[in-house]
Design a protein around this motif. Structure first.
Motif, short mmCIF file in Angstrom:
data_model
loop_
_atom_site.label_atom_id
_atom_site.label_comp_id
_atom_site.label_asym_id
_atom_site.label_seq_id
_atom_site.Cartn_x
_atom_site.Cartn_y
_atom_site.Cartn_z
N SER A 1 -6.67 -0.35 2.50
CA SER A 1 -6.54 -0.83 1.12
C SER A 1 -6.81 -2.31 0.97
O SER A 1 -6.69 -2.84 -0.13
CB SER A 1 -5.14 -0.51 0.60
OG SER A 1 -4.18 -1.24 1.33
N LYS A 30 3.84 1.71 1.22
CA LYS A 30 4.77 1.85 2.34
C LYS A 30 5.87 0.81 2.24
O LYS A 30 5.58 -0.36 2.00
CB LYS A 30 4.03 1.64 3.67
CG LYS A 30 3.23 2.82 4.12
CD LYS A 30 2.50 2.59 5.44
CE LYS A 30 3.19 1.66 6.39
NZ LYS A 30 2.45 1.43 7.63
N SER A 53 2.25 -4.31 9.72
CA SER A 53 2.54 -3.75 8.40
C SER A 53 1.32 -3.69 7.50
O SER A 53 1.41 -3.17 6.40
CB SER A 53 3.62 -4.59 7.71
OG SER A 53 4.78 -4.65 8.51
N ARG A 54 0.20 -4.21 7.95
CA ARG A 54 -1.00 -4.23 7.12
C ARG A 54 -1.60 -2.84 6.99
O ARG A 54 -1.45 -1.99 7.86
CB ARG A 54 -2.04 -5.17 7.72
CG ARG A 54 -1.60 -6.60 7.64
CD ARG A 54 -2.59 -7.51 8.30
NE ARG A 54 -3.80 -7.61 7.47
CZ ARG A 54 -4.82 -8.36 7.79
NH1 ARG A 54 -4.83 -9.05 8.90
NH2 ARG A 54 -5.88 -8.42 6.99
N SER A 55 -2.30 -2.65 5.90
CA SER A 55 -3.01 -1.41 5.66
C SER A 55 -4.50 -1.73 5.52
O SER A 55 -4.95 -2.09 4.44
CB SER A 55 -2.49 -0.74 4.40
OG SER A 55 -3.27 0.38 4.09
N ALA A 68 0.82 -1.21 0.00
CA ALA A 68 0.00 0.00 0.00
C ALA A 68 0.86 1.27 0.00
O ALA A 68 0.57 2.23 0.69
CB ALA A 68 -0.95 0.00 1.19
#
Length: 118
Positions: free
Chosen positions: A78, A62, A73-75, A60
């Motif tokens: 999105s 990053k 680390s998840r977004s 996403a």
């Protein structure tokens, strides 16, 4: 650990091919994911990564840090629940050796630029 979430991830290489998808625990670190990518790297591709520091994972937009977990680390903005997360894999180009900056005869290479304005 019975309720530990599994996250399905695939890794997209620069040429458009994929590694995966595979399911990973939400507590898996980005560094561990990079090690898995290196072990599954296609043998027919040139300039493969040698270490986890040669890779960058992007999710996403990053760049993910090696010490962060997959959950960190998840977004969520999105991602669609239940779908595969696609992460972009970027291989850092090999750095020039200090020894390669010398010519074959042993003399240092002179960097010079000449411009002509017409």
């Amino acid at each position: 650990m019975a309720d530990e979430e599994l996250i399905e991830v695939k890794f997209r290489l620069a040429d458009g091919t994929d590694i995966g998808p595979s399911k990973y625990s939400s507590v898996t670190t980005v560094g561990t994911l990079k090690e898995k990518i290196i072990s599954q790297w296609p043998k027919d591709k040139e300039n493969g990564p040698k270490s986890i520091n040669d890779l960058k994972l992007i999710n996403a937009g990053k760049i993910l840090e090696n010490n962060k977990t997959l959950a960190e680390s998840r977004s969520p903005v999105s991602e669609i629940p239940g779908c595969v997360i696609t992460m972009l894999v970027v291989v850092r180009p090999p750095t020039a050796d200090k020894s390669s900056e010398k010519l074959q005869d042993g003399s240092p290479k002179n960097s010079s630029c000449s411009c002509t304005i017409l």
